[in-house]
Write a protein that holds these residues in place. Structure first.
Motif, PDB file in Angstrom:
ATOM      1  N   THR A  12       0.818  -1.211   0.000  1.00 39.02           N
ATOM      2  CA  THR A  12       0.000   0.000   0.000  1.00 39.02           C
ATOM      3  C   THR A  12       0.848   1.255   0.000  1.00 39.02           C
ATOM      4  O   THR A  12       0.468   2.270  -0.612  1.00 39.02           O
ATOM      5  N   LYS A  15       1.159   2.576  -3.395  1.00 39.81           N
ATOM      6  CA  LYS A  15       0.000   2.591  -4.281  1.00 39.81           C
ATOM      7  C   LYS A  15      -0.280   4.014  -4.744  1.00 39.81           C
ATOM      8  O   LYS A  15      -0.226   4.972  -3.970  1.00 39.81           O
ATOM      9  N   ILE A  16      -0.568   4.161  -6.012  1.00 43.21           N
ATOM     10  CA  ILE A  16      -0.946   5.455  -6.581  1.00 43.21           C
ATOM     11  C   ILE A  16      -2.230   5.276  -7.359  1.00 43.21           C
ATOM     12  O   ILE A  16      -2.646   4.151  -7.632  1.00 43.21           O
ATOM     13  N   TYR A  17      -2.850   6.385  -7.716  1.00 45.44           N
ATOM     14  CA  TYR A  17      -4.160   6.319  -8.359  1.00 45.44           C
ATOM     15  C   TYR A  17      -4.018   6.535  -9.853  1.00 45.44           C
ATOM     16  O   TYR A  17      -3.439   7.512 -10.305  1.00 45.44           O
ATOM     17  N   ASP A  19      -6.353   7.207 -12.834  1.00 46.50           N
ATOM     18  CA  ASP A  19      -7.724   7.526 -13.225  1.00 46.50           C
ATOM     19  C   ASP A  19      -8.114   6.711 -14.459  1.00 46.50           C
ATOM     20  O   ASP A  19      -9.240   6.311 -14.636  1.00 46.50           O
ATOM     21  N   ASP A  20      -7.127   6.456 -15.276  1.00 46.28           N
ATOM     22  CA  ASP A  20      -7.284   5.693 -16.497  1.00 46.28           C
ATOM     23  C   ASP A  20      -8.016   4.373 -16.264  1.00 46.28           C
ATOM     24  O   ASP A  20      -8.939   4.001 -16.963  1.00 46.28           O
ATOM     25  N   SER A  22      -9.300   3.678 -13.399  1.00 50.32           N
ATOM     26  CA  SER A  22     -10.145   3.892 -12.221  1.00 50.32           C
ATOM     27  C   SER A  22      -9.715   2.994 -11.068  1.00 50.32           C
ATOM     28  O   SER A  22     -10.529   2.343 -10.438  1.00 50.32           O
ATOM     29  N   ASP A  23      -8.419   2.939 -10.843  1.00 53.36           N
ATOM     30  CA  ASP A  23      -7.943   1.992  -9.849  1.00 53.36           C
ATOM     31  C   ASP A  23      -6.618   2.435  -9.234  1.00 53.36           C
ATOM     32  O   ASP A  23      -5.930   3.291  -9.770  1.00 53.36           O
ATOM     33  N   TYR A  24      -6.289   1.821  -8.128  1.00 56.41           N
ATOM     34  CA  TYR A  24      -5.004   2.050  -7.490  1.00 56.41           C
ATOM     35  C   TYR A  24      -4.037   0.964  -7.927  1.00 56.41           C
ATOM     36  O   TYR A  24      -4.363  -0.213  -7.898  1.00 56.41           O
ATOM     37  N   ASP A  53       1.139  -6.470  -3.979  1.00 56.36           N
ATOM     38  CA  ASP A  53       0.228  -6.366  -2.861  1.00 56.36           C
ATOM     39  C   ASP A  53       0.591  -7.555  -1.968  1.00 56.36           C
ATOM     40  O   ASP A  53       0.732  -8.673  -2.475  1.00 56.36           O
ATOM     41  N   ASN A 108      -1.869   3.594   4.605  1.00 56.12           N
ATOM     42  CA  ASN A 108      -2.370   4.486   3.556  1.00 56.12           C
ATOM     43  C   ASN A 108      -1.209   4.844   2.642  1.00 56.12           C
ATOM     44  O   ASN A 108      -0.092   5.056   3.100  1.00 56.12           O
ATOM     45  N   LYS A 111       1.360   8.687  -1.096  1.00 52.56           N
ATOM     46  CA  LYS A 111       0.849   9.798  -1.893  1.00 52.56           C
ATOM     47  C   LYS A 111      -0.373  10.464  -1.273  1.00 52.56           C
ATOM     48  O   LYS A 111      -0.829  11.500  -1.751  1.00 52.56           O
ATOM     49  N   PHE A 112      -0.927   9.838  -0.228  1.00 54.08           N
ATOM     50  CA  PHE A 112      -2.101  10.388   0.451  1.00 54.08           C
ATOM     51  C   PHE A 112      -1.682  11.463   1.443  1.00 54.08           C
ATOM     52  O   PHE A 112      -0.699  11.297   2.167  1.00 54.08           O
TER      53      PHE A 112
ATOM     54  N   TYR C  24     -10.351   0.882  -3.326  1.00 54.26           N
ATOM     55  CA  TYR C  24     -10.832   2.250  -3.153  1.00 54.26           C
ATOM     56  C   TYR C  24     -12.345   2.263  -3.078  1.00 54.26           C
ATOM     57  O   TYR C  24     -13.015   1.383  -3.605  1.00 54.26           O
ATOM     58  N   LYS C 111      -8.181  13.460  -1.361  1.00 60.27           N
ATOM     59  CA  LYS C 111      -7.350  12.975  -0.255  1.00 60.27           C
ATOM     60  C   LYS C 111      -5.872  12.820  -0.646  1.00 60.27           C
ATOM     61  O   LYS C 111      -5.028  12.571   0.199  1.00 60.27           O
TER      62      LYS C 111
END
Lengths: 161, 161, 161, 161
Positions: A12, A15-17, A19-20, A22-24, A53, A108, A111-112, C24, C111
């Motif tokens: 974790t 982990k980054i987001y 958008d492409d 829609s997932d981490y 993971d 978390n 990047k959060f 998420y 966030k």
């Protein structure tokens, strides 16, 4: 402390987001740039050996991690790892002699905003310089013997067994 | 680790910005809420005993800090302190027996994005649990014997003497 | 500007990370606390009407959003929405008269450090006070007529058609 | 919108902390890298013409700002400025024709966690594209006519006169 070997395995913390999709996803390891930013006074080398993971870290993966550490000259090792099977990996490393090895990660992503990543890395960095040889875990601000800790998945924290 | 005593004395770590006076002030200590946010697994108690820039910490102030720690039952103590005279204060505390005391602070206020505050606190927290009794400094990711470290003001970092 | 009606529908802007499920989820809307934090000088009311990734927003959902806005007395409306079908929803709202409606969202969750969420909300807030009635989109720092914009999924940005 | 001219004059928005001088100084303008980070879809050019706390902006300084804007071809201008005398500068610019000029700043430095800087910049960016020509202020999420607003120093916010 001699040159600190940092082994990254995913989790974790990295982990980054996207958008492409829609997932981490697990991105490139954050720890190197965090330590640069903190202008640490020790030398270190980052070996990124997998991006998993930790629910998917297998015993074969643990052997890869074990080998990477055992064959290194480093006397001090920091391992970033997913929290779900961190204890298991720590127990696998416990037989490696003459090295102080501290495993940490984050609940978390780094990047959060408000992530525990930087705090946990700091914790592990402080501990790896002062602990005796062996495998240890740094989570929730505590230094744990891996035989005496588990992750409480419900409460999403590490606690004594 | 028994209940961690946290003594706060001010310093850059707790500086905040008051637009009112177009000036900075040392605000209330940040460390308590940082540790709450990180959901640490140990008990702690914060004693805020002064709010001083460490250029202005006097020997009388050091006695106040010394007394607060010496008379406490705590076996583990974390002190947040300005970086400019942190070494001096650490040397003053070195005669206190049977307590592991780690001093830390920050080169940028905790309220700043990219501050070293959280990392340094993590470092100190990791180290205070594993170090032998005595006074130590955690800055720039390293654990220092206060007799062997100084702050290099030009480079704005701690380094070996 | 009269009391601003804020309608939240989900989207990346409100995605948070649940380590529990290693996944998420869309959490509670962030916009209210962001505006409180920014101490905005206007009154507003948040109506959280759904928590959907906009790939899953249906025409029935769009009717729900349409109705919530059309039956309100508000003359100024800000809608947070996922970016994937934001244009489609904007076109659906375009027939509502006498209201200035600005849709925005984010390509990275609020966030996240370095998210575009706060910037985009600022953009939409600035624009909703100054635009004529109609439906508009605020993304990538630009104010768009929804008939003349699309999301470029490859580049992960909004651009003119 | 044609190429946006951004004129920076200093102010709290660009204050950074120098541990060296135990003080906050105005550093290089933050707005350019913020807009890059937000991947805005419009062209812009930053002209950094001074680094002043606006308590120290003089009428001669205002003439410098006035000239820089008046002689430019830009039809849209965003000015970052200290909040203390922002209204005064806006009133000085009001006679410049055919340009939409929006002044903004921040009550906390952009480098601070939880700063209003990014939100205010977003607000100004959204407004500058939609406002008619003239000088305007974007603060506390509102768009103000400079003749009808003042900074309430006690409450540290902008409000209607």
């Amino acid at each position: 402390m001699n040159k600190l070997l940092i082994v990254t395995t995913g989790g974790t913390i990295d982990k980054i987001y996207f958008d492409d999709m829609s997932d981490y996803q697990i991105g490139e390891p954050q720890i190197g740039q965090i330590l640069e930013q903190m202008q640490v006074g020790f030398d270190f080398e980052v070996k990124a050996i997998m991006r998993k993971d930790s629910l998917h870290v297998t015993d074969a993966d643990r052997q890869v991690i074990h080998t990477a550490i055992a064959k290194s000259d480093a006397t001090h090792v920091l391992i970033t790892h997913g929290t779900d099977s961190m204890v298991k990996t720590a127990l696998t490393l416990a037989d490696i002699k003459h090295k102080t090895m501290v495993l940490t990660g984050a609940l978390n992503p780094a990047k959060f905003r408000d992530s525990d990543a930087v705090f946990n890395i700091g914790c592990a960095v402080g501990a790896v310089q002062t602990l005796p040889p062996g495998a240890w875990i740094a989570m929730n601000g505590c230094i744990w013997n891996p035989k005496k800790v588990k992750k409480n998945r419900k409460k999403n924290r590490f606690e004594a067994t």
